[in-house]
Design a protein around this motif. Structure first.
Motif, PDB file in Angstrom:
ATOM      1  N   ARG A 147       0.811  -1.223   0.000  1.00  0.00           N
ATOM      2  CA  ARG A 147       0.000   0.000   0.000  1.00  0.00           C
ATOM      3  C   ARG A 147       0.839   1.265   0.000  1.00  0.00           C
ATOM      4  O   ARG A 147       0.374   2.318  -0.353  1.00  0.00           O
ATOM      5  N   TYR A 150       6.685   6.212   5.827  1.00  0.00           N
ATOM      6  CA  TYR A 150       5.479   6.365   6.635  1.00  0.00           C
ATOM      7  C   TYR A 150       5.334   7.836   6.995  1.00  0.00           C
ATOM      8  O   TYR A 150       6.309   8.590   7.030  1.00  0.00           O
ATOM      9  N   VAL A 206      -0.041  -3.294   5.561  1.00  0.00           N
ATOM     10  CA  VAL A 206      -0.993  -3.336   6.667  1.00  0.00           C
ATOM     11  C   VAL A 206      -1.375  -1.952   7.179  1.00  0.00           C
ATOM     12  O   VAL A 206      -0.824  -0.933   6.760  1.00  0.00           O
ATOM     13  N   ASP A 207      -2.328  -1.936   8.105  1.00  0.00           N
ATOM     14  CA  ASP A 207      -2.766  -0.691   8.731  1.00  0.00           C
ATOM     15  C   ASP A 207      -1.775  -0.211   9.787  1.00  0.00           C
ATOM     16  O   ASP A 207      -1.513   0.982   9.908  1.00  0.00           O
ATOM     17  N   VAL A 208      -1.247  -1.150  10.575  1.00  0.00           N
ATOM     18  CA  VAL A 208      -0.387  -0.812  11.708  1.00  0.00           C
ATOM     19  C   VAL A 208       0.867  -1.674  11.668  1.00  0.00           C
ATOM     20  O   VAL A 208       0.786  -2.894  11.496  1.00  0.00           O
ATOM     21  N   ALA A 246      -5.957   4.587   9.811  1.00  0.00           N
ATOM     22  CA  ALA A 246      -5.437   3.759   8.719  1.00  0.00           C
ATOM     23  C   ALA A 246      -6.565   3.140   7.917  1.00  0.00           C
ATOM     24  O   ALA A 246      -6.494   3.032   6.688  1.00  0.00           O
ATOM     25  N   GLN A 247      -7.626   2.726   8.610  1.00  0.00           N
ATOM     26  CA  GLN A 247      -8.774   2.148   7.900  1.00  0.00           C
ATOM     27  C   GLN A 247      -9.434   3.181   6.989  1.00  0.00           C
ATOM     28  O   GLN A 247      -9.799   2.886   5.846  1.00  0.00           O
ATOM     29  N   ARG A 265      -7.128   3.838   3.729  1.00  0.00           N
ATOM     30  CA  ARG A 265      -6.461   2.706   3.082  1.00  0.00           C
ATOM     31  C   ARG A 265      -6.161   2.979   1.606  1.00  0.00           C
ATOM     32  O   ARG A 265      -5.099   2.631   1.107  1.00  0.00           O
ATOM     33  N   SER A 287      -2.976   5.130   0.857  1.00  0.00           N
ATOM     34  CA  SER A 287      -1.651   4.614   1.230  1.00  0.00           C
ATOM     35  C   SER A 287      -1.177   5.109   2.587  1.00  0.00           C
ATOM     36  O   SER A 287      -0.009   5.409   2.775  1.00  0.00           O
ATOM     37  N   GLU A 288      -2.087   5.207   3.548  1.00  0.00           N
ATOM     38  CA  GLU A 288      -1.710   5.600   4.900  1.00  0.00           C
ATOM     39  C   GLU A 288      -1.600   4.368   5.801  1.00  0.00           C
ATOM     40  O   GLU A 288      -2.436   3.465   5.756  1.00  0.00           O
ATOM     41  N   ARG A 289      -0.578   4.328   6.595  1.00  0.00           N
ATOM     42  CA  ARG A 289      -0.424   3.334   7.648  1.00  0.00           C
ATOM     43  C   ARG A 289       0.240   4.023   8.831  1.00  0.00           C
ATOM     44  O   ARG A 289       0.808   5.102   8.698  1.00  0.00           O
TER      45      ARG A 289
END
Length: 983
Positions: free
Chosen positions: A256, A500, A476-478, A338-339, A342, A345-347
């Motif tokens: 992502r 990030y 992933v999100d985290v 993050a959800q 998504r 492209s944020e985590r």
């Protein structure tokens, strides 16, 4: 209640020669057989897996003995006898039967010399011996430790076995341990038939020539499986317990996040702070899924603030007291963010100082949120490359040269055999049994490394644990990391973690120290020794990459013109690698001798250090000027380049492995070039932005080390970390000094940074009633020569009259020893646990929790990061205010810098550092809402110095000052009496 003794295959015990056996346990006055004595012996005899009889006796000595358990007087028990009588009776009980022990080395270390002194043959000479600890390390490598108490808990074996249950009115600890050992042993044997024979063959080959009394069991186990008529399909294959995944949730197919994906804030989807706040209310999703959830206004406030800064950008520093639940307070907004973003492209990256907290977040806190959050999320636990097993290196080691390992390395290898075949994460921290003298050197041959990694060309690439973890982290999100990896990521231009925009730093009070440590440089003999060992080890059977390549090349039947030059280059490289080992050994030997001449002997627990204001000048003094280390590095580099060139000129039809060998040699050369760059760095002109020093080891046989660290780590953090972030949350239980964040911001380089916010949250616990903090103002100054005698006398009186679980925190080992001597005579039946004497940090904490009324005395590593809940810790003794040693090179350089800037170094640096350290120490006392305890801070400077106010204003409750020992002890007695009356 205990599990029933397992039903074993009828042919197993006879096949192993264990149809009859005796389990033996002993208790001693201490851990060193040269100075300590056996106090008690217990044994239980088994036949065909069933108990037959038992033996128990204490030993009566003419004189009283002193031990860590207190005074041990002459024993009057009917089950006691002289050493000769008791040991003779034990041998009669054992007869010729095999002997089972837990920690065989410890048992034999006491029994064999005692038997020899009395004219008997040593137990190890004429008995078949087995160590349940070693067998447990192999079959249950993922348990926290192979201790008997942990194994008994795992198998649900009653720890009181043998205590008054067999017609014996006295309770015998050793008989109980012998009974538990035997039943644990039978439980372990029940697994043997289910283990695949290939793994047992590896274990057999590792044990070949092992020279350990327990080594016989592995070939016997292999032979049993070879002759067993049972087909593999008739049994369930054995799976080791507690194997973990390093990912949560379903991973997207594509990565992502890349560096080019950073978006403007206007394109990002905000999170509704009201939704986050509602999550933590009594009617929220968290309350519905957490069985013991309690609404905490501090947690709601922190979650709201975290949501705002994540959505709006900027930096938020949050001090959250014990019990706030800060982990969930930042995890929930991070996941929601993050959800929501998504497709943008944020985590969120979350970093902790310790691996313990990193694993707590991932294996406890995040799984709890899986059922609470309305929408699924994904997370990955990511550690530094060297934490992961390299399957290619593993397969090479176990197939080509396991017998080339020394005895300690073979012992360390045993718990990895079943784990390596079954692990899903490849993270070595899964293996609680991986420890001991050989583990460090062995992991140097097995851990994933950038230098030896072949990347996409590796035959094990699809199964590579490190590559899979990094690939998952990009989706992933985290991502949960630790400060060491966060700093390595800065140093490597975001290669380990990837780009990030949003970062949460937990245990943020350690961030600046982590930057100094991990962005610095070091040079030591072990770096060269391990590198040489991997490349070419000539001692005994030739070993290492070069030896293996040379062996293959020598067998090639071809007249290719390059083969002779390749063979010659390999031989020359092997010679120069050996010369490098000698040159490194000589350089660090001379360095160590030079430092011992310059650093006076110290009677404390600090590592001797010498600041090198002009490192190049120092390293060119006397014999060091003639050390040929750099020339040796250059010779090896030249030889490796010749090998790479020769491998380039040979086609794959002649040498199919040539591409792989080239990658291995190239990777090794890159690592060598890093050594060279670091070596040259220490000889470069002085750079005022760096601090250089050398350290002497405590053990005489070890060599000195060279270190360099950035003087202004905060500047590095600002420029290379914070300036590249859109949003950052910094949190800890201790960020403020006297209620202000100024010192923390100055440390991490954020003093003049715009868009910074702060939030200070107290603890939701009722600390005014749970915690009692006292100052014995009658004690002399810590600078007084009789301070240690006075604090020892006071501690003795407190421990005698207020017998509670006690943790003593010290800043010097000398003071710790003085207090321990004062306590030894008054603690019969209570454990006195000393850092550096009674086991590792984890072992000490385990005993402290499990043995009521224990007293644990520790230094540096016990001031923070430990959780002891309930009655195990009710008294906390702080010997002195924890000021840093001003002669520490990095501290000294910082103090000099402040002085040159016209600032007071003591008030500007020394006091704030000590305040935060003290707050961490006192924070060990109350860890839950039901805890209750008293802290005694034995430093009169709190009440008598101009800077004492900064400490007093930073304590969680007001301090009570007492002017006589009697008043203080009576106040402590009243405090705990109130607790008893209330209950």
């Amino acid at each position: 209640m205990m599990n029933a003794i397992p039903s074993l295959p009828s042919d197993l015990l006879p096949a192993l020669g264990l149809a009859d056996f005796v389990a033996v346990s002993l208790e001693t006055t201490g851990s060193d057989p040269a100075f300590e004595r056996i106090l008690e012996l217990g044994a239980v005899s088994f036949s065909q897996g069933r108990e037959v009889s038992h033996f128990s006796s204490t030993i009566r000595y003419r004189e009283s003995l002193k031990s860590g358990k207190g005074a041990v007087s002459e024993t009057k028990s009917d089950r006691s006898g002289t050493p000769r009588r008791v040991l003779t009776d034990l041998l009669t009980f054992i007869g010729g039967q095999p002997v089972i022990c837990h920690d065989l080395d410890y048992t034999l270390g006491f029994l064999d010399p005692a038997l020899k002194r009395l004219g008997h043959e040593r137990l190890s000479e004429d008995h078949l011996l087995t160590d349940t600890g070693i067998l447990a390390c192999v079959l249950l490598p993922t348990l926290p430790s192979p201790s008997l108490s942990v194994l008994a808990q795992y198998f649900n074996v009653d720890p009181s076995l043998g205590k008054g249950e067999r017609g014996d009115s006295d309770k015998s600890r050793t008989l109980s341990n012998a009974c538990v050992t035997s039943e644990v042993f039978l439980h372990l044997l029940a697994y043997l038939k289910r283990v695949d024979i290939k793994s047992v063959d590896v274990l057999r080959r590792i044990a070949d020539g092992f020279k350990h009394p327990s080594a016989w069991i592995f070939p016997a186990w292999f032979n049993y499986l070879m002759l067993s008529p049972t087909l593999e399909s008739d049994v369930h294959p054995y799976r080791i317990p507690y194997l973990l995944d390093n990912s949560i949730g379903k991973l997207p197919k594509m990565s992502r996040f890349t560096t080019d994906d950073c978006r403007e804030d206007s394109e990002l989807e905000p999170v509704d702070s009201a939704t986050v706040k509602a999550f933590f209310t009594a009617a929220g999703d968290l309350a519905q899924t957490f069985p013991h959830f309690e609404v905490r206004s501090e947690q709601e406030e922190m979650a709201t603030a975290c949501t705002e800064v994540i959505c709006q950008g900027g930096i938020l520093a949050v001090e959250a007291g014990t019990g706030v639940g800060k982990s969930l307070a930042y995890l929930v907004p991070a996941i929601y963010w993050a959800q929501a973003n998504r497709d943008r492209s944020e985590r969120v990256v979350i970093s902790t100082n310790t691996i313990n907290l990193q694993e707590q977040l991932f294996y406890k806190d995040l799984p709890q949120l899986v059922d609470s959050l309305p929408e699924p999320f994904s997370a990955v636990l990511l550690k530094g490359r060297n934490n992961y097993l390299c399957l290619s290196r593993w397969e090479t080691l176990i197939t080509e040269h396991p017998l080339r390992l020394n005895a300690n390395e073979r012992m360390a290898l045993l718990p990895l055999v079943l784990w390596a075949a079954q692990t899903r994460s490849g993270d070595i921290s899964e293996v609680g049994a991986f420890s001991g003298e050989g583990s460090f050197g062995l992991w140097g041959q097995l851990g994933s490394e950038g230098g030896s990694c072949r990347g996409a060309r590796c035959g094990s690439r699809n199964r590579c644990f490190h590559a899979r973890a990094r690939a998952a982290a990009a989706k992933v999100d985290v991502v949960v990391v630790n400060h060491a990896l966060l700093m390595a990521d800065l140093a490597a231009n975001h290669q380990p973690i990837g780009a990030y925009n949003t970062l949460v730093v937990d245990e943020a009070h350690h961030l600046e120290r982590a930057a100094s440590q991990h962005l610095g440089r070091e040079l030591n003999y072990f770096q060269f020794r391990f590198w040489v060992g991997r490349m070419y080890e000539s001692e005994g059977m030739p070993n290492g990459h070069l030896a293996r390549i040379l062996q293959h090349v020598s067998r090639v039947q071809s007249d290719h013109p390059v083969l002779p030059s390749l063979k010659s280059a390999l031989q020359e490289a092997g010679y120069h690698v050996n010369m490098l080992r000698q040159a490194a050994q000589e350089f660090f030997r001379v360095l160590t001798a030079a430092l011992r001449d310059k650093i006076p002997r110290q009677d404390n627990n600090y590592i001797p250090k010498l600041r090198l204001r002009k490192p190049a000048d120092f390293l060119q003094e006397g014999p060091l000027a003639d050390a040929p280390l750099l020339q040796s590095i250059l010779a090896v580099e030249k030889a490796l380049r010749q090998i790479i060139s020769a491998l380039d000129d040979i086609s794959a039809t002649i040498l199919p492995q040539a591409p792989q060998w080239k990658d291995e040699v190239s990777g090794a050369m890159e690592e060598l070039l890093q050594f060279k760059a670091t070596f040259v760095f220490f000889f470069s002109p002085v750079d005022d932005s760096w601090v250089f020093w050398a350290e002497l080891p405590r053990r005489q046989e070890y060599f000195a080390q060279l270190f360099a660290a950035p003087l202004n780590a905060g500047d590095v953090l600002r420029e290379r970390l914070f300036n590249g972030l859109r949003a950052c949350i910094l949190t800890s239980a201790t960020l403020t000094v006297a209620g202000r964040f100024h010192y923390f911001f100055r440390k991490v380089g954020l003093s003049d940074t715009p868009h910074t916010r702060t939030l200070k949250l107290g603890s939701p616990f009722d600390l005014k009633h749970q915690m009692f903090v006292v100052l014995p103002a009658f004690l002399p100054s810590p600078r007084s020569p009789d301070f240690e005698a006075h604090i020892g006398a006071l501690t003795r009186e407190i421990v005698r009259r207020v017998p509670r679980g006690t943790l003593g925190l010290f800043t010097s080992y000398r003071a710790l020893q003085a207090v321990s001597e004062a306590l030894r005579e008054i603690m019969p039946g209570r454990a006195l646990l000393l850092q550096g004497q009674n086991g590792s940090r984890d072992q000490l904490l385990r005993r402290f929790r499990e043995e009521p009324g224990s007293v644990l005395l520790g230094t540096d590593s016990f001031w923070e990061g430990i959780d002891v809940v309930g009655e195990a810790l009710e008294l906390l003794l702080v010997a002195k205010l924890p000021f840093e040693v001003p002669s520490e090179p990095l501290v000294e350089a910082r103090l000099e810098k402040l002085k040159n800037e016209g600032k007071d170094p003591f008030m500007y640096y020394t006091v704030p550092e000590a305040v935060i350290r003290l707050r961490q120490g006192v924070g060990r006392l109350i860890r839950s809402k039901t805890d209750r305890g008293a802290a005694i801070i034995c430093d009169s400077r709190l009440d008598q110095s101009r800077y004492g106010k900064a400490f007093l204003e930073s304590l969680p409750v007001p301090i009570q000052v007492f002017h006589t020992p009697e008043e203080l002890v009576e106040a402590l007695e009243r405090f705990f009496e109130e607790e008893k009356n209330a209950s």
